[in-house]
Motif scaffolding. Sequence first.
Motif, PDB file in Angstrom:
ATOM      1  N   UNK A   1     -28.947  14.529  41.228  1.00 18.66           N
ATOM      2  CA  UNK A   1     -29.281  15.886  41.416  1.00 18.66           C
ATOM      3  C   UNK A   1     -29.025  16.294  42.939  1.00 18.66           C
ATOM      4  N   UNK A   2     -29.650  15.127  43.780  1.00 16.15           N
ATOM      5  CA  UNK A   2     -29.742  15.304  45.160  1.00 16.15           C
ATOM      6  C   UNK A   2     -28.350  15.248  45.750  1.00 16.15           C
TER       7      UNK A   2
ATOM      8  N   UNK B   1     -31.640   0.845  54.282  1.00 16.60           N
ATOM      9  CA  UNK B   1     -32.996  -0.023  54.354  1.00 16.60           C
ATOM     10  C   UNK B   1     -34.038   0.661  54.916  1.00 16.60           C
ATOM     11  N   UNK B   2     -34.613   1.850  54.511  1.00 14.11           N
ATOM     12  CA  UNK B   2     -35.567   2.499  55.523  1.00 14.11           C
ATOM     13  C   UNK B   2     -37.130   2.050  55.388  1.00 14.11           C
ATOM     14  N   UNK B   3     -37.445   1.309  54.129  1.00 15.79           N
ATOM     15  CA  UNK B   3     -38.735   1.034  54.008  1.00 15.79           C
ATOM     16  C   UNK B   3     -39.156   0.137  55.032  1.00 15.79           C
TER      17      UNK B   3
ATOM     18  N   UNK C   1     -30.143   8.469  52.138  1.00 15.36           N
ATOM     19  CA  UNK C   1     -31.540   9.141  52.435  1.00 15.36           C
ATOM     20  C   UNK C   1     -31.550  10.486  51.969  1.00 15.36           C
ATOM     21  N   UNK C   2     -31.123  10.811  50.961  1.00 12.42           N
ATOM     22  CA  UNK C   2     -31.471  12.230  50.469  1.00 12.42           C
ATOM     23  C   UNK C   2     -32.616  12.538  49.894  1.00 12.42           C
ATOM     24  N   UNK C   3     -33.328  11.847  49.192  1.00 12.56           N
ATOM     25  CA  UNK C   3     -34.639  12.197  48.410  1.00 12.56           C
ATOM     26  C   UNK C   3     -35.660  12.441  49.529  1.00 12.56           C
TER      27      UNK C   3
ATOM     28  N   UNK D   1     -32.678  -3.955  45.904  1.00 19.33           N
ATOM     29  CA  UNK D   1     -32.437  -2.697  46.592  1.00 19.33           C
ATOM     30  C   UNK D   1     -33.670  -2.047  47.294  1.00 19.33           C
ATOM     31  N   UNK D   2     -34.369  -2.514  48.456  1.00 22.60           N
ATOM     32  CA  UNK D   2     -35.651  -1.795  48.935  1.00 22.60           C
ATOM     33  C   UNK D   2     -35.017  -0.661  49.662  1.00 22.60           C
ATOM     34  N   UNK D   3     -33.947   0.292  49.061  1.00 30.69           N
ATOM     35  CA  UNK D   3     -33.576   1.327  49.739  1.00 30.69           C
ATOM     36  C   UNK D   3     -34.453   2.450  49.386  1.00 30.69           C
ATOM     37  N   UNK D   4     -35.596   2.481  49.980  1.00 31.36           N
ATOM     38  CA  UNK D   4     -36.711   3.384  49.673  1.00 31.36           C
ATOM     39  C   UNK D   4     -36.765   4.468  50.761  1.00 31.36           C
TER      40      UNK D   4
END
Length: 408
Positions: A73-74, A391-393, A148-150, A292-295
């Motif tokens: 949806x994002x 990788x933002x977290x 990084x849409x969420x 995937x720590x793509x949080x």
Amino acid sequence: MRLNINSVSAQHYGGFLVVVRKFSRLLYYSLFLPVTIPLVLLIRAIRPIVLIRFVQLFSFRIGHFAANTEIYLCRRDAGMVSSKIIDLFCHSPGVCNEQLKIMWNRSSLHIFSFVKLLLVANRILPGGEKHVLDLKINTHEFNFDFDGLIPRSQPHIAFTEDEERLGREALQKMGITDGCTFVCFYARDRKYLNNKPGHLRNSNIKNCLEAANELAKRDYFTLRMGSMVEEPLHSDDPKIIDYATKYRSDFLDIYLCAKCRFFIGGSGGLVAVPVIFRKPRVIVNWIPYEGGPAYPPKDLFILKKMWMKKERRFLTFREIFDKELGKCMSGKVFEQLGIDLIENTREEIKAVTIEMDERLKGSWRTTEEDEKLQKQFWDIYPNDRWPREALRSRVGAEFLRQNKGLLC
């Protein structure tokens, strides 16, 4: 010899029922084929004008049911799905959470049960690949929020007024009155996958108790989550609530994840639910490393460590990535290599929990050493699988301070 019907194995009986179910399903679908096949052919004929795709939601596993659907949806809202495409959705068999199903059904997704029939007809007719969108776990595009849409968007589902009322009433029954803040914590154990031993994502909920006690001192309620758990969690503190064994429901699983201050959890699917409501998370016992720590950037995580039994030492992070053990999903592989997966200690979980609380309150202070250690970790982390910007977290600060030797 006389046959005792009670001695017939459940395996054979279960196998017969499976055959009956499959035959019934085949008969059911075949009754609709005279209608669905011409409809699918018509849908293919208008493809130059509009592409209609059939999408089966990953409804039987909570993590993918939540995250993959929200990421779709994002991406759609961000214009990553062409306006010349119409996606029609259906649920997969065995829905894991009825409340989440209800909420997705009233979202902007076009969800219809007859799409299952169209999927079957499309599968029978050759050449229908363009009319299927796969949201399953092997599709990284919808498994991870690379773009990084969420964090830059609003949740796509919400509770009705009646649901909000029911949620508040349930909190009051647990002793959490209006104005009180709570944190959810969770660890998947063997019972979730029918006592299958050695699963690398399992962990001990008791290791979260020290963090829960610290949060209680900070005037938080804490709720132990989980749809299936091995044993009750005992605590003398009334602010530490074993929701999983006393109050658990499909509705509250979603409501609590949406309303908590933040969420503490291991590598199980439930940790995806807070994300769709934009709640920060502390991920503990993270494994596999390259899962995937793509949080979202507010998330913190710490990892299980790998102990070489013969050499009596921990593998460094570089060794783990060089040996491609960061991708390993099989506990048996680690057993064969003589590697024990070491869970995060109570102290490690408590430290990263305190960091999250203080970050949210604005009282956390990051040192130059902390930034240096973060950079060391991410410089080691492979960038061939995930885009670096995904990788933002952050890794928990105290975890890296105590494990500098693993950053070599």
